[in-house]
Motif scaffolding. Sequence first.
Motif, PDB file in Angstrom:
ATOM      1  N   GLU A   1       0.849  -1.192   0.000  1.00 44.96           N
ATOM      2  CA  GLU A   1       0.000   0.000   0.000  1.00 44.96           C
ATOM      3  C   GLU A   1       0.887   1.245   0.000  1.00 44.96           C
ATOM      4  OE1 GLU A   1      -3.775   1.912   2.493  1.00 44.96           O
ATOM      5  OE2 GLU A   1      -2.924  -0.034   3.071  1.00 44.96           O
ATOM      6  N   GLY A   2       0.561   2.186  -0.886  1.00 45.25           N
ATOM      7  CA  GLY A   2       1.346   3.402  -1.013  1.00 45.25           C
ATOM      8  C   GLY A   2       2.346   3.366  -2.155  1.00 45.25           C
ATOM      9  N   ASP A   3       2.697   2.147  -2.623  1.00 46.27           N
ATOM     10  CA  ASP A   3       3.611   2.039  -3.758  1.00 46.27           C
ATOM     11  C   ASP A   3       2.925   2.506  -5.036  1.00 46.27           C
ATOM     12  OD1 ASP A   3       5.469   0.967  -2.067  1.00 46.27           O
ATOM     13  OD2 ASP A   3       5.318  -1.087  -2.828  1.00 46.27           O
ATOM     14  N   ARG A   4       3.713   2.972  -5.986  1.00 53.02           N
ATOM     15  CA  ARG A   4       3.176   3.349  -7.298  1.00 53.02           C
ATOM     16  C   ARG A   4       3.215   2.123  -8.207  1.00 53.02           C
ATOM     17  NH1 ARG A   4       2.249   8.134  -9.932  1.00 53.02           N
ATOM     18  NH2 ARG A   4       2.146   8.003 -12.211  1.00 53.02           N
ATOM     19  N   PRO A   5       2.064   1.679  -8.706  1.00 51.40           N
ATOM     20  CA  PRO A   5       2.053   0.486  -9.560  1.00 51.40           C
ATOM     21  C   PRO A   5       2.623   0.785 -10.940  1.00 51.40           C
ATOM     22  CG  PRO A   5      -0.148   1.426  -9.412  1.00 51.40           C
ATOM     23  CD  PRO A   5       0.718   2.213  -8.476  1.00 51.40           C
ATOM     24  N   GLU A   6       3.482  -0.097 -11.426  1.00 54.63           N
ATOM     25  CA  GLU A   6       4.117   0.096 -12.721  1.00 54.63           C
ATOM     26  C   GLU A   6       3.758  -0.998 -13.720  1.00 54.63           C
ATOM     27  OE1 GLU A   6       8.263   0.331 -11.842  1.00 54.63           O
ATOM     28  OE2 GLU A   6       8.126   2.326 -10.925  1.00 54.63           O
ATOM     29  N   HIS A   7       3.112  -2.053 -13.258  1.00 57.91           N
ATOM     30  CA  HIS A   7       2.739  -3.150 -14.136  1.00 57.91           C
ATOM     31  C   HIS A   7       1.617  -3.941 -13.475  1.00 57.91           C
ATOM     32  CE1 HIS A   7       6.242  -4.407 -11.618  1.00 57.91           C
ATOM     33  NE2 HIS A   7       5.344  -5.299 -11.249  1.00 57.91           N
ATOM     34  N   VAL A   8       1.016  -4.838 -14.245  1.00 56.80           N
ATOM     35  CA  VAL A   8      -0.003  -5.743 -13.717  1.00 56.80           C
ATOM     36  C   VAL A   8       0.668  -7.082 -13.417  1.00 56.80           C
ATOM     37  CG1 VAL A   8      -2.122  -7.005 -14.220  1.00 56.80           C
ATOM     38  CG2 VAL A   8      -1.886  -4.643 -14.955  1.00 56.80           C
ATOM     39  N   ASN A   9       0.429  -7.608 -12.236  1.00 54.07           N
ATOM     40  CA  ASN A   9       0.958  -8.924 -11.882  1.00 54.07           C
ATOM     41  C   ASN A   9      -0.037 -10.002 -12.291  1.00 54.07           C
ATOM     42  OD1 ASN A   9       3.476  -8.266 -10.452  1.00 54.07           O
ATOM     43  ND2 ASN A   9       2.115  -7.228  -9.015  1.00 54.07           N
ATOM     44  N   LEU A  10       0.455 -11.017 -12.976  1.00 56.05           N
ATOM     45  CA  LEU A  10      -0.343 -12.171 -13.368  1.00 56.05           C
ATOM     46  C   LEU A  10       0.184 -13.382 -12.621  1.00 56.05           C
ATOM     47  CD1 LEU A  10      -2.282 -13.852 -15.152  1.00 56.05           C
ATOM     48  CD2 LEU A  10      -0.499 -13.833 -16.927  1.00 56.05           C
ATOM     49  N   ILE A  11      -0.657 -14.004 -11.807  1.00 55.47           N
ATOM     50  CA  ILE A  11      -0.235 -15.159 -11.023  1.00 55.47           C
ATOM     51  C   ILE A  11      -0.147 -16.379 -11.939  1.00 55.47           C
ATOM     52  CG2 ILE A  11      -0.730 -16.621  -9.028  1.00 55.47           C
ATOM     53  CD1 ILE A  11      -0.137 -13.725  -8.307  1.00 55.47           C
ATOM     54  N   LEU A  12       1.033 -16.984 -11.995  1.00 55.70           N
ATOM     55  CA  LEU A  12       1.248 -18.169 -12.818  1.00 55.70           C
ATOM     56  C   LEU A  12       1.184 -19.448 -11.987  1.00 55.70           C
ATOM     57  CD1 LEU A  12       4.216 -16.845 -14.988  1.00 55.70           C
ATOM     58  CD2 LEU A  12       1.775 -16.873 -15.581  1.00 55.70           C
ATOM     59  N   SER A  13       1.715 -19.391 -10.779  1.00 53.80           N
ATOM     60  CA  SER A  13       1.627 -20.531  -9.871  1.00 53.80           C
ATOM     61  C   SER A  13       1.680 -20.018  -8.443  1.00 53.80           C
ATOM     62  CB  SER A  13       2.760 -21.531 -10.121  1.00 53.80           C
ATOM     63  OG  SER A  13       4.015 -20.977  -9.770  1.00 53.80           O
ATOM     64  N   GLY A  14       1.104 -20.798  -7.530  1.00 49.39           N
ATOM     65  CA  GLY A  14       1.052 -20.396  -6.134  1.00 49.39           C
ATOM     66  C   GLY A  14      -0.194 -19.587  -5.805  1.00 49.39           C
ATOM     67  N   TRP A  15      -0.339 -19.266  -4.526  1.00 47.60           N
ATOM     68  CA  TRP A  15      -1.480 -18.493  -4.021  1.00 47.60           C
ATOM     69  C   TRP A  15      -1.001 -17.163  -3.465  1.00 47.60           C
ATOM     70  CZ3 TRP A  15      -6.080 -21.319  -1.382  1.00 47.60           C
ATOM     71  CH2 TRP A  15      -6.392 -22.488  -2.076  1.00 47.60           C
ATOM     72  N   ALA A  16      -1.762 -16.118  -3.732  1.00 51.83           N
ATOM     73  CA  ALA A  16      -1.467 -14.792  -3.198  1.00 51.83           C
ATOM     74  C   ALA A  16      -2.757 -14.180  -2.656  1.00 51.83           C
ATOM     75  CB  ALA A  16      -0.851 -13.899  -4.276  1.00 51.83           C
ATOM     76  N   CYS A  17      -2.654 -12.981  -2.116  1.00 47.39           N
ATOM     77  CA  CYS A  17      -3.857 -12.334  -1.576  1.00 47.39           C
ATOM     78  C   CYS A  17      -3.716 -10.825  -1.658  1.00 47.39           C
ATOM     79  CB  CYS A  17      -4.108 -12.761  -0.130  1.00 47.39           C
ATOM     80  SG  CYS A  17      -2.862 -12.172   1.054  1.00 47.39           S
ATOM     81  N   ARG A  18      -4.861 -10.154  -1.661  1.00 45.59           N
ATOM     82  CA  ARG A  18      -4.926  -8.722  -1.415  1.00 45.59           C
ATOM     83  C   ARG A  18      -5.285  -8.555   0.055  1.00 45.59           C
ATOM     84  NH1 ARG A  18      -8.585  -8.824  -5.954  1.00 45.59           N
ATOM     85  NH2 ARG A  18      -7.512  -8.333  -7.891  1.00 45.59           N
TER      86      ARG A  18
END
Length: 247
Positions: A43-60
């Motif tokens: 939070e607070g970072d400037r986004p520079e690209h879209v992340n696409l999950i290829l393997s594994g689990w992540a969360c917001r």
Amino acid sequence: MDNPLARKLSHFTRLWASDEAALDVLSRQRVRQVNARHDLIREGDRPEHVNLILSGWACRYKTLEDGRRQIIAILLPGDFCDLNIFILRAMDHSMAAITPVTHAEVSREVLEEVMLKQPRITQALWWDSLVTAAIQREWNVSLGQRTALERVGHILCELFVRLRMVGLTNGNSCEFPITQVDLADATGLSAVHLNRTLQELRAGDLIVLRDRLLTIRDLRALQMLSLFNPNYLHLDAEGQQYGANES
């Protein structure tokens, strides 16, 4: 079709070979690996690209000043992390790896070029964005109205169906690497209450959860108990019946 993104989008639009090739290109953009419990972006970072999950689990997730955390979305293989993130000057939430994650960093230019040249992919991504919003609405309903038993059963059903969409189930079983702490943070329950609820589902012979493997013994019964209707995942999307250039 081994690409999880292609598997998922094919539920929304009939993809041609050229579409699948374009999605493979997206999936090879700056492939990165992140260890479990590390942030992809804060939070607070400037986004520079879209992340696409290829393997594994992540969360917001969001974290309050006193350290309390709410997981607001679980990201699985084939999921984009906020497709329209480029319009933000700064992130209003964080994304973290639950397990070791492999992801592609897709630039705005590459994504826009694919969407311009491959209208079927554009149509499928519209559907995907609608489903992402629908999932968020369903989570809100769970937090506001469902009982603890319904809430936990519902998220188990949802995650199983979403994994099945991308070919990551085996019969009535799937890998389930999320911890009870994470699951508690996603369902708004204490860790103790979450554990008690899982025990209740086990005692009802509805699930087996052992060694990071979830087996749903009776999916229909669990759906009924949890008031789970998969309509919000739009598995029968109209777009599946025709291509984006077809009437």
